[in-house]
Scaffold this motif. Sequence first.
Motif, mmCIF file in Angstrom:
data_model
loop_
_atom_site.group_PDB
_atom_site.id
_atom_site.type_symbol
_atom_site.label_atom_id
_atom_site.label_comp_id
_atom_site.label_asym_id
_atom_site.label_seq_id
_atom_site.Cartn_x
_atom_site.Cartn_y
_atom_site.Cartn_z
ATOM 1 N N LEU A 85 0.989 -1.165 0.031
ATOM 2 C CA LEU A 85 0.094 -0.042 0.168
ATOM 3 C C LEU A 85 0.966 1.269 0.012
ATOM 4 C CD1 LEU A 85 -2.906 -0.857 2.373
ATOM 5 C CD2 LEU A 85 -2.955 -0.920 -0.196
ATOM 6 N N SER A 86 2.147 1.210 0.342
ATOM 7 C CA SER A 86 3.003 2.352 0.571
ATOM 8 C C SER A 86 3.908 2.239 -0.724
ATOM 9 C CB SER A 86 3.641 2.165 1.698
ATOM 10 O OG SER A 86 2.837 2.373 2.944
ATOM 11 N N SER A 87 3.561 1.358 -1.531
ATOM 12 C CA SER A 87 4.656 1.549 -2.997
ATOM 13 C C SER A 87 3.951 1.825 -4.134
ATOM 14 C CB SER A 87 5.262 -0.073 -2.855
ATOM 15 O OG SER A 87 6.092 0.005 -4.055
ATOM 16 N N PRO A 88 4.322 2.576 -4.587
ATOM 17 C CA PRO A 88 3.682 3.252 -5.893
ATOM 18 C C PRO A 88 3.751 2.305 -7.313
ATOM 19 C CG PRO A 88 5.374 4.827 -5.706
ATOM 20 C CD PRO A 88 5.479 3.748 -4.368
ATOM 21 N N THR A 99 5.322 6.547 -0.819
ATOM 22 C CA THR A 99 3.966 7.447 -0.649
ATOM 23 C C THR A 99 3.580 7.444 0.860
ATOM 24 O OG1 THR A 99 1.760 7.269 -1.414
ATOM 25 C CG2 THR A 99 2.841 5.407 -2.010
ATOM 26 N N LEU A 100 2.729 8.175 1.098
ATOM 27 C CA LEU A 100 1.830 8.149 2.333
ATOM 28 C C LEU A 100 0.417 7.940 2.280
ATOM 29 C CD1 LEU A 100 3.770 11.277 4.222
ATOM 30 C CD2 LEU A 100 4.018 8.782 4.691
ATOM 31 N N LEU A 101 0.201 7.160 1.229
ATOM 32 C CA LEU A 101 -1.312 6.967 0.925
ATOM 33 C C LEU A 101 -1.934 6.361 2.046
ATOM 34 C CD1 LEU A 101 -1.507 5.719 -3.111
ATOM 35 C CD2 LEU A 101 -2.826 7.422 -1.795
ATOM 36 N N ASN A 102 -1.233 5.403 2.575
ATOM 37 C CA ASN A 102 -1.405 4.618 3.799
ATOM 38 C C ASN A 102 -1.034 5.005 5.114
ATOM 39 O OD1 ASN A 102 -3.316 2.221 4.477
ATOM 40 N ND2 ASN A 102 -1.335 1.147 4.896
ATOM 41 N N PHE A 154 -7.920 0.715 -0.882
ATOM 42 C CA PHE A 154 -8.247 1.934 -0.422
ATOM 43 C C PHE A 154 -9.800 2.028 -1.136
ATOM 44 C CE2 PHE A 154 -3.807 2.652 -1.338
ATOM 45 C CZ PHE A 154 -3.474 3.035 -0.025
ATOM 46 N N SER A 155 -10.498 0.961 -1.039
ATOM 47 C CA SER A 155 -11.983 1.174 -1.216
ATOM 48 C C SER A 155 -12.665 0.475 -0.075
ATOM 49 C CB SER A 155 -12.257 0.286 -2.460
ATOM 50 O OG SER A 155 -12.144 -1.251 -1.991
ATOM 51 N N ARG A 195 -10.163 -0.746 6.136
ATOM 52 C CA ARG A 195 -8.979 -0.217 6.490
ATOM 53 C C ARG A 195 -7.941 -1.146 6.855
ATOM 54 N NH1 ARG A 195 -9.235 5.729 6.585
ATOM 55 N NH2 ARG A 195 -6.910 5.277 6.739
ATOM 56 N N GLN A 217 8.885 5.886 3.673
ATOM 57 C CA GLN A 217 7.711 5.466 2.582
ATOM 58 C C GLN A 217 8.067 6.120 1.418
ATOM 59 O OE1 GLN A 217 5.933 2.812 3.460
ATOM 60 N NE2 GLN A 217 5.944 2.591 5.452
#
Lengths: 124, 573
Positions: B39-42, B439-442, B240-241, B247, B437
């Motif tokens: 989840l934190s890897s694009p 990305t900080l999406l999660n 993310f749905s 979560r 990370q």
Amino acid sequence: MKKILSLGLLCTTILLSQAQAASTPTVSGVFEKTVHAFAENHAPLGQIPASDLLNQPVAGIDEETGFLKVQTPKGLVLVARAAVTTTMTAAAPRETSCSYIGTLAASGTGSSSGFASNCKAGAR
Amino acid sequence: MMVMFWIVYKFFDPLSLESATKNSSAQFFSAITAPFYGLSSPRSHQRVAVVTINDPTLQQFDAALPLSYQRQVFILRQILEADPAAVFVDFRMAYEHTDESLSLFQSVLDEAKSKHIPIFFARGEEGQDQIHLLPPLRNVESYSNALETSSAYPLLFEEGNAALKEDEPSQEETRKPEANAAFDVYRSLCTSTWSGQCGSFHEDDFRRPMMIQWGLHVDPAQTQVSSLANSPRNICAVPFSGGFFCRSIVQSFTLGFRAFWGSSRDYEVGHAYYPLTIGAHQLGERGLGTPAGSPPLSHLLKGRAVFYGTDIRDQHDDTVLPFLGRVPNVVLHAMAFDNLVTYGNHYFHEPSEVEFGHGVHIGQAEICEFILWLIFTGWMAFKFYYSHPEVPRGHGAKLRHDIRRKSRDFLSLSLSVNALVPAIFCAALAAFDLSHQPTLLNGMDEALLYVCLFLVLLGTLVLLRRSAQRSQPEEAEHAHGPEESEAEKAEKFRLGFWAHLALLTSLTAIVFALNELFIQWPNADWIGFILLWLAVGESCESTGFVLTFVNFLNRRSHALTSERVPNSESSSQ
């Protein structure tokens, strides 16, 4: 004069039939040595040799099953579309049939998943 | 004696106590970590896909296994037309069909070469005397090992094991070390078209076998390929749905709870494959719900490494994974590849081994456990020995008294002051983690993990404070009281049950967090050790198993012990 007209008519007929033959799609390839065939009423005919299908004209597509109708010397048969290749013009891709996503069986003794076809009624 | 107990437990594995603990705890750790994977890897998900021959494929193709070469070539051409990054074919074509020639694949190899697409064909398992593939596949073969007995996925094979055969041509001296499927694909991409994306690629960084991390989410494009409506678990499958219950932190807790109590063995608890998976028969069809005229599903393969193999029910080409169950090996290779893309050379791996000569080699994890075990048991023995009133006063007694007084002093401070220590520790870990990370999406869920760690540590502190407060008046009361029995004395030095359990939980949580962030060893390796430490708690009990066991072994040296520690008879009862 009559002879000339008859000859012209004959030539026209031959040319027309040639043109029609060229536009009629045929079976251009078969992946396996035999192919399962079905009658027009969907009754199974067992396996027929691939050679019976090669270069035979494709008469159309069965609306109900999506199978190809192939005119063979022994009559019209239905075969799975993906079992052969044809000279038909490539049509736009059709929508894939609804299949459930494979789920991992948590139990070590359970079988692996694979795609399970046939979603419940209404879910296409 | 306690060290001996550890050695027996660790290396002789009586009643498979150690290995059984590892297996069952691996399920638990998979359950709590899988919701976070990728989840934190694009780049996770986006670089890999699986094309399978499955039951519906065979049905649609009107075919049975093994597929004809013509069919295989047809499918591979479809895949290549989609411009994938690379292709791995997980069909072992070691022998030729009687009525077809493998030379049919030459056209596929030529097309792949002209498009600069690396392509590999499975050779089988390394170490099983597998023969080489026949030409023209000989030069594009790659091993296709599944998991080893240690549950690790090998990436590279030692040159000794994969030594070149005598009949190998001499020009192959310059060949790269033999590799497994996922790494062969990764290496070929990182040294060619992906060289800019892989960072600095050094083959030696990948010698340690990988502990594959699994994810629970499907590729977002999977919804075009198949329906997700057949499993309640799949409601949360798309990243993310879904709502609150989807979560990753909530999933981690619920799945972890189920795995902890063993209820994850239900058949119903199924999870979808992590990599995008497409049936070979679907490649020429457009996606579910897409408008007429949309491109075929094969276009989803563009730019991805494609692993092509079978997913047939009850075929002998799958692996049983902790918590997740049976997975086709072609998905296993794809997942190992996704781990490489996600983690690079920081992938989870088996600890290295230290060679002691004469064929004796011990893993770094074992050495680390041994040192920790020595510290723990040494501390227990130290406390136990100097707790006896008749032991002569000296440096040891003074040291023990000082440590005890300082810990009491610390625990008698206000709770908010006590809480500062775990708060700073958790904040430091969270800052380190989140700053690394991509990305900080999660990020919110990741941060909440550290809040949970803090709460666990805080709860333990509270219990330790209560335990310290309770023992203080008791100690004062008995300071000048009548002579206590050894068992009573020993009992007094035990923590309360809940405090002991909380201490273990805290220790587990701390080691888990440190391992996930820095060490990246298999979590299940040290959980047995933590549980073993639980047994140490009862070592002070006169009737406990540990003390009984130790006393049995110690009987011969009993006389010597009596001289050093008076009144030892009572402790050995």
